[in-house]
Design a protein around this motif. Structure first.
Motif, mmCIF file in Angstrom:
data_model
loop_
_atom_site.group_PDB
_atom_site.id
_atom_site.type_symbol
_atom_site.label_atom_id
_atom_site.label_comp_id
_atom_site.label_asym_id
_atom_site.label_seq_id
_atom_site.Cartn_x
_atom_site.Cartn_y
_atom_site.Cartn_z
ATOM 1 N N UNK A 41 -16.388 -39.221 63.015
ATOM 2 C CA UNK A 41 -15.037 -38.698 63.110
ATOM 3 C C UNK A 41 -14.236 -38.813 61.836
ATOM 4 N N UNK A 42 -13.173 -38.008 61.788
ATOM 5 C CA UNK A 42 -12.264 -38.022 60.643
ATOM 6 C C UNK A 42 -10.860 -37.710 61.131
ATOM 7 N N UNK A 43 -9.892 -38.441 60.608
ATOM 8 C CA UNK A 43 -8.493 -38.177 60.930
ATOM 9 C C UNK A 43 -8.026 -36.982 60.116
ATOM 10 N N UNK A 44 -7.196 -36.136 60.729
ATOM 11 C CA UNK A 44 -6.791 -34.887 60.092
ATOM 12 C C UNK A 44 -5.780 -35.071 58.961
ATOM 13 N N UNK A 45 -4.779 -35.921 59.152
ATOM 14 C CA UNK A 45 -3.694 -36.007 58.179
ATOM 15 C C UNK A 45 -3.965 -37.029 57.075
ATOM 16 N N UNK A 46 -4.312 -38.224 57.431
ATOM 17 C CA UNK A 46 -4.574 -39.279 56.452
ATOM 18 C C UNK A 46 -5.560 -40.265 57.056
ATOM 19 N N UNK A 72 -16.787 -45.001 56.674
ATOM 20 C CA UNK A 72 -17.810 -44.303 55.897
ATOM 21 C C UNK A 72 -17.134 -43.668 54.679
ATOM 22 N N UNK A 73 -17.910 -42.989 53.883
ATOM 23 C CA UNK A 73 -17.387 -42.313 52.708
ATOM 24 C C UNK A 73 -16.473 -41.159 53.102
ATOM 25 N N UNK A 74 -15.590 -40.781 52.193
ATOM 26 C CA UNK A 74 -14.769 -39.582 52.323
ATOM 27 C C UNK A 74 -13.848 -39.592 53.542
ATOM 28 N N UNK A 75 -13.421 -40.776 53.976
ATOM 29 C CA UNK A 75 -12.473 -40.876 55.079
ATOM 30 C C UNK A 75 -13.057 -40.736 56.467
ATOM 31 N N UNK A 76 -14.364 -40.712 56.591
ATOM 32 C CA UNK A 76 -15.013 -40.611 57.891
ATOM 33 C C UNK A 76 -15.221 -41.990 58.503
ATOM 34 N N UNK A 77 -15.356 -42.006 59.827
ATOM 35 C CA UNK A 77 -15.654 -43.223 60.569
ATOM 36 C C UNK A 77 -16.845 -42.960 61.485
ATOM 37 N N UNK A 78 -17.577 -44.015 61.772
ATOM 38 C CA UNK A 78 -18.670 -43.953 62.735
ATOM 39 C C UNK A 78 -18.293 -44.883 63.879
ATOM 40 N N UNK A 79 -18.327 -44.367 65.104
ATOM 41 C CA UNK A 79 -18.010 -45.141 66.300
ATOM 42 C C UNK A 79 -19.283 -45.244 67.126
ATOM 43 N N UNK A 80 -19.801 -46.462 67.276
ATOM 44 C CA UNK A 80 -21.065 -46.680 67.987
ATOM 45 C C UNK A 80 -20.792 -47.321 69.335
ATOM 46 N N UNK A 175 -14.179 -26.599 63.144
ATOM 47 C CA UNK A 175 -14.717 -27.358 62.023
ATOM 48 C C UNK A 175 -13.871 -28.605 61.851
ATOM 49 N N UNK A 176 -14.524 -29.714 61.532
ATOM 50 C CA UNK A 176 -13.828 -30.997 61.452
ATOM 51 C C UNK A 176 -12.768 -31.004 60.359
ATOM 52 N N UNK A 177 -12.878 -30.103 59.390
ATOM 53 C CA UNK A 177 -11.896 -30.052 58.308
ATOM 54 C C UNK A 177 -10.857 -28.945 58.513
ATOM 55 N N UNK A 178 -10.736 -28.425 59.727
ATOM 56 C CA UNK A 178 -9.774 -27.362 60.022
ATOM 57 C C UNK A 178 -8.341 -27.869 59.900
ATOM 58 N N UNK A 179 -7.516 -27.094 59.247
ATOM 59 C CA UNK A 179 -6.077 -27.363 59.197
ATOM 60 C C UNK A 179 -5.440 -26.336 60.131
ATOM 61 N N UNK A 180 -4.756 -26.831 61.150
ATOM 62 C CA UNK A 180 -4.186 -25.935 62.154
ATOM 63 C C UNK A 180 -2.845 -25.388 61.685
ATOM 64 N N UNK A 181 -2.588 -24.127 62.017
ATOM 65 C CA UNK A 181 -1.294 -23.542 61.639
ATOM 66 C C UNK A 181 -0.175 -24.122 62.503
ATOM 67 N N UNK A 182 1.023 -24.144 61.960
ATOM 68 C CA UNK A 182 2.176 -24.579 62.751
ATOM 69 C C UNK A 182 2.797 -23.406 63.495
ATOM 70 N N UNK A 183 2.383 -22.207 63.135
ATOM 71 C CA UNK A 183 2.900 -21.009 63.783
ATOM 72 C C UNK A 183 1.785 -19.973 63.835
ATOM 73 N N UNK A 184 1.685 -19.271 64.953
ATOM 74 C CA UNK A 184 0.716 -18.191 65.117
ATOM 75 C C UNK A 184 1.503 -16.898 65.302
ATOM 76 N N UNK A 185 1.170 -15.890 64.538
ATOM 77 C CA UNK A 185 1.832 -14.584 64.648
ATOM 78 C C UNK A 185 0.897 -13.650 65.415
ATOM 79 N N UNK A 186 1.381 -13.097 66.500
ATOM 80 C CA UNK A 186 0.621 -12.134 67.291
ATOM 81 C C UNK A 186 1.098 -10.738 66.908
ATOM 82 N N UNK A 187 0.182 -9.880 66.507
ATOM 83 C CA UNK A 187 0.537 -8.526 66.092
ATOM 84 C C UNK A 187 0.366 -7.553 67.251
ATOM 85 N N UNK A 188 1.444 -6.881 67.580
ATOM 86 C CA UNK A 188 1.445 -5.822 68.601
ATOM 87 C C UNK A 188 2.158 -4.628 67.981
ATOM 88 N N UNK A 189 2.737 -3.780 68.831
ATOM 89 C CA UNK A 189 3.571 -2.722 68.273
ATOM 90 C C UNK A 189 4.864 -3.341 67.727
#
Length: 196
Positions: A41-46, A72-80, A175-189
């Motif tokens: 696992x990896x925490x998204x923000x810090x 682990x390296x690169x901010x990852x953790x292993x939970x056993x 993906x574990x490195x996904x950054x989620x948007x704070x806003x989603x724009x839906x396109x219609x007419x």
């Protein structure tokens, strides 16, 4: 050149030849079996310090039995975990956060995971879409929205039956490195936006 361990059994023998190290399959298979009850696992923000992660895991996960947390390296953790049931509970009962805002992405450990290259590591995650107008609470529309940043898996029963109308809850593989948007724009007419 040969290197052997102090053990007299041939199962623990390693042979080095021209910078290539050959390890007996029985050793690798033993390690894989041991790690099969682990989540990566990896925490998204810090990345919080390991001692705080251990405290958070102990108080939030409330498992019957212990869990070992390792940095682990690169901010990852292993939970056993000590059993499959505990591991499955943590994997499915999320999302998990540190200090209520730093999301922990988790996936099952698999051989050859490289913490320096988190590309390709995916994890199932529940995401909430607050403020989505009711006319968009349609399975195909929700698949389209969530497939823009992950792979749709399911919606929860509260969303399906519209038991409450505060937010949509969707299960996606991301993906574990996904950054989620704070806003989603839906396109219609016309263009419509809603905040995360």
């Amino acid at each position: 050149m040969g290197i052997t361990s102090n053990s007299p059994t041939p199962q623990t023998k390693c042979v080095v030849s021209d910078h290539r190290v050959e390890v007996l399959d029985v050793l690798v298979n033993s390690a894989i079996a041991e790690l099969s009850l682990s989540l990566f696992g990896k925490f998204q923000a810090f990345c919080p310090p390991l001692d705080l992660v251990k405290k958070c895991v102990a108080t939030r996960w409330k498992l019957k039995g212990s869990v070992t947390s390792s940095a682990m390296a690169n901010g990852f953790f292993l939970f056993s975990f000590i059993n499959q049931s505990n591991m499955a509970t943590i994997l499915t009962d999320g999302p998990w956060t540190y200090r209520n805002s730093n999301f922990l992405s988790l996936c099952k450990w698999k051989p050859n995971l490289d913490p320096w290259s988190d590309l390709g590591v995916v994890t199932p995650m529940w995401i909430c879409l607050p403020g989505l107008p009711l006319e968009f609470w349609n399975l195909e529309i929700l698949k389209g929205i969530t497939n823009s940043f992950g792979n749709f898996l399911a919606i929860d029963s509260i969303t399906q039956y519209k038991s409450h109308l505060l937010f949509v809850r969707v299960h996606v593989n991301v993906a574990i490195n996904t950054v989620f948007p704070t806003k989603v724009i839906l396109s219609l007419s016309w263009t419509l936006g809603f905040n995360k």
